[in-house]
Design an enzyme around this catalytic site. Structure first.
Site, PDB file in Angstrom:
ATOM      1  N   TRP A  10       5.295  -3.871  -0.672  1.00  0.00           N
ATOM      2  CA  TRP A  10       4.081  -3.433  -0.809  1.00  0.00           C
ATOM      3  C   TRP A  10       3.516  -4.203  -0.905  1.00  0.00           C
ATOM      4  O   TRP A  10       1.561  -3.199  -1.762  1.00  0.00           O
ATOM      5  CB  TRP A  10       4.457  -1.624  -1.738  1.00  0.00           C
ATOM      6  CG  TRP A  10       4.770  -0.727  -0.614  1.00  0.00           C
ATOM      7  CD1 TRP A  10       5.388  -1.109   0.438  1.00  0.00           C
ATOM      8  CD2 TRP A  10       5.456   0.961  -0.724  1.00  0.00           C
ATOM      9  NE1 TRP A  10       5.904   0.410   1.186  1.00  0.00           N
ATOM     10  CE2 TRP A  10       5.642   1.003   0.685  1.00  0.00           C
ATOM     11  CE3 TRP A  10       5.020   1.276  -1.542  1.00  0.00           C
ATOM     12  CZ2 TRP A  10       6.206   2.951  -0.014  1.00  0.00           C
ATOM     13  CZ3 TRP A  10       5.136   2.624  -1.620  1.00  0.00           C
ATOM     14  CH2 TRP A  10       5.844   3.490  -0.554  1.00  0.00           C
ATOM     15  N   HIS A  94       8.029 -14.643  -4.599  1.00  0.00           N
ATOM     16  CA  HIS A  94       8.037 -14.993  -3.536  1.00  0.00           C
ATOM     17  C   HIS A  94       6.539 -16.075  -3.843  1.00  0.00           C
ATOM     18  O   HIS A  94       6.853 -16.263  -4.459  1.00  0.00           O
ATOM     19  CB  HIS A  94       7.088 -13.316  -3.796  1.00  0.00           C
ATOM     20  CG  HIS A  94       6.148 -12.938  -2.381  1.00  0.00           C
ATOM     21  ND1 HIS A  94       5.147 -13.689  -2.245  1.00  0.00           N
ATOM     22  CD2 HIS A  94       5.997 -12.750  -1.340  1.00  0.00           C
ATOM     23  CE1 HIS A  94       4.390 -13.028  -1.240  1.00  0.00           C
ATOM     24  NE2 HIS A  94       5.639 -12.593  -0.429  1.00  0.00           N
ATOM     25  N   GLU A 175       9.831 -17.475   4.572  1.00  0.00           N
ATOM     26  CA  GLU A 175       7.825 -16.770   4.799  1.00  0.00           C
ATOM     27  C   GLU A 175       7.064 -18.293   4.308  1.00  0.00           C
ATOM     28  O   GLU A 175       7.468 -18.408   3.593  1.00  0.00           O
ATOM     29  CB  GLU A 175       8.327 -15.775   3.537  1.00  0.00           C
ATOM     30  CG  GLU A 175       8.829 -14.775   3.662  1.00  0.00           C
ATOM     31  CD  GLU A 175       8.069 -13.473   2.490  1.00  0.00           C
ATOM     32  OE1 GLU A 175       7.853 -12.230   3.076  1.00  0.00           O
ATOM     33  OE2 GLU A 175       7.349 -13.682   1.271  1.00  0.00           O
ATOM     34  N   GLY A 242       4.933  -6.432   4.826  1.00  0.00           N
ATOM     35  CA  GLY A 242       4.083  -7.222   3.668  1.00  0.00           C
ATOM     36  C   GLY A 242       3.040  -6.088   4.051  1.00  0.00           C
ATOM     37  O   GLY A 242       3.548  -4.788   4.356  1.00  0.00           O
ATOM     38  N   GLY A 243       2.107  -6.194   4.992  1.00  0.00           N
ATOM     39  CA  GLY A 243       0.739  -5.517   5.003  1.00  0.00           C
ATOM     40  C   GLY A 243       1.301  -4.449   6.148  1.00  0.00           C
ATOM     41  O   GLY A 243       1.012  -2.759   5.549  1.00  0.00           O
TER      42      GLY A 243
HETATM   43  P1  PGA Z   1       2.469  -9.668   5.127  1.00  0.00           P
HETATM   44  O1  PGA Z   1       3.495 -10.697   4.488  1.00  0.00           O
HETATM   45  O2  PGA Z   1       4.007  -9.205   5.737  1.00  0.00           O
HETATM   46  O3  PGA Z   1       1.490  -8.781   4.404  1.00  0.00           O
HETATM   47  O4  PGA Z   1       2.409 -11.052   6.114  1.00  0.00           O
HETATM   48  C1  PGA Z   1       5.234 -11.054   3.677  1.00  0.00           C
HETATM   49  C2  PGA Z   1       5.082 -11.414   2.650  1.00  0.00           C
HETATM   50  O5  PGA Z   1       4.412 -11.511   2.282  1.00  0.00           O
HETATM   51  O6  PGA Z   1       6.561 -11.005   1.914  1.00  0.00           O
END
Ligand code: PGA
Length: 270
Positions: A10, A94, A175, A242-243
């Site tokens: 989040w 992250h 990522e 994420g989003g």
């Molecule tokens: P996102 O972020 O799905 O908004 O691209 C993923 C994350 O940073 O874990």
């Protein structure tokens, strides 16, 4: 058989007043038969509200970060022992923390050590920058991150590193930095190739069993519309979202698709 994991990051969204309701809604909308491990990682100040809201739902709670020391004069920081009773998972390394807090592989390895010592399940993030991918160095960069993190983890250890980390339930999230929050996701094939690279890099440090067993998630602009491309790859075991993780409809779609993969694996079909 590796588990299927969908983890919600989040980031710096929600408040203690609204996080519990959102978590409860997502838990209800993602309730399925198949064995998908669901995790929600809210901001630190929302952990208690989310824990209470998720009690009895089967959805786990994770923190987004943890300090590399157990305690001391570190203003504004949160240590692993402080998370007891609040979270059972934690994200470490992250890319937004590499970018904004200057986290290095060495520091991330020490954070990983503290997480494992505290019995938290770590989600360790790795991934290359756009210029590194365009220069053909993506795999070398990620291999270097895995090596650097595990070396620092080992240096901070007393005892049997392999057993410790293997038993922690550690998960790796691949990522690519250029895909985070941009709406531009990697391809399933590229993510799967990187998952192989990550497993080989772990095995190359001597952790051969962990290299084979570790779940690798993809993260970076994952949505209900594109999750299928990643889960169609046998080497990808889920997603760090994420989003889209703030949207119950998106999470319902993502977890439903993950359920197909989990059911197929449980049935020996994939
Ligand atoms: P996102 O972020 O799905 O908004 O691209 C993923 C994350 O940073 O874990």
């Amino acid at each position: 058989m590796r588990p299927v994991v969908i983890a919600a990051n989040w980031k710096m969204h929600t408040t203690p007043a609204d996080a519990g309701e959102l978590a409860a809604t997502i838990a209800a909308r993602t309730r399925i038969e198949a064995p998908v491990e669901r995790v929600i990682c809210p901001p630190f100040v929302c952990l208690a509200a989310v824990r209470d809201a998720l009690s009895g739902t089967g959805v786990a709670v994770g923190a987004q970060n943890v300090h590399h020391e157990l305690g001391g004069a570190y203003t504004g920081e949160i240590s692993a022992p402080m998370l007891a009773g609040l979270a059972s998972w934690v994200i470490v390394g992250h890319s937004e923390r590499r970018r904004d807090a200057g986290e290095t592989d060495e520091l991330i390895g020490r954070k990983l050590r503290r997480a494992v010592e505290a019995g938290l399940r770590p989600i360790v993030c790795v991934g290359e920058q756009l210029d590194e991918r365009e220069a053909g160095r993506a795999e070398a960069v990620v291999r270097g991150q895995v090596h650097g993190i595990l070396t620092a983890f080992g240096d901070a250890t007393i005892g049997d590193v392999a057993a410790d980390l293997g038993e922690s339930g550690v998960v790796i999230a691949y990522e690519p930095v250029w895909a985070i929050g941009t709406g531009r996701n990697a391809t399933g094939a590229d993510a799967a190739a990187m998952a192989d690279t990550i497993r080989a890099a772990i095995a190359a440090t001597g952790l051969v069993d962990l290299g084979a067993a570790v779940p690798v998630l993809y993260g970076g602009s994952v949505t209900a519309a594109n999750i299928g491309e990643f889960l169609a790859e046998p080497g990808i075991d889920g997603a760090l979202v994420g989003g889209a993780s703030l949207k119950p409809d998106e999470m319902a779609g993502i977890v439903a698709r993950a359920g197909l993969t989990a059911a197929a694996r449980a049935g020996g079909a994939g």
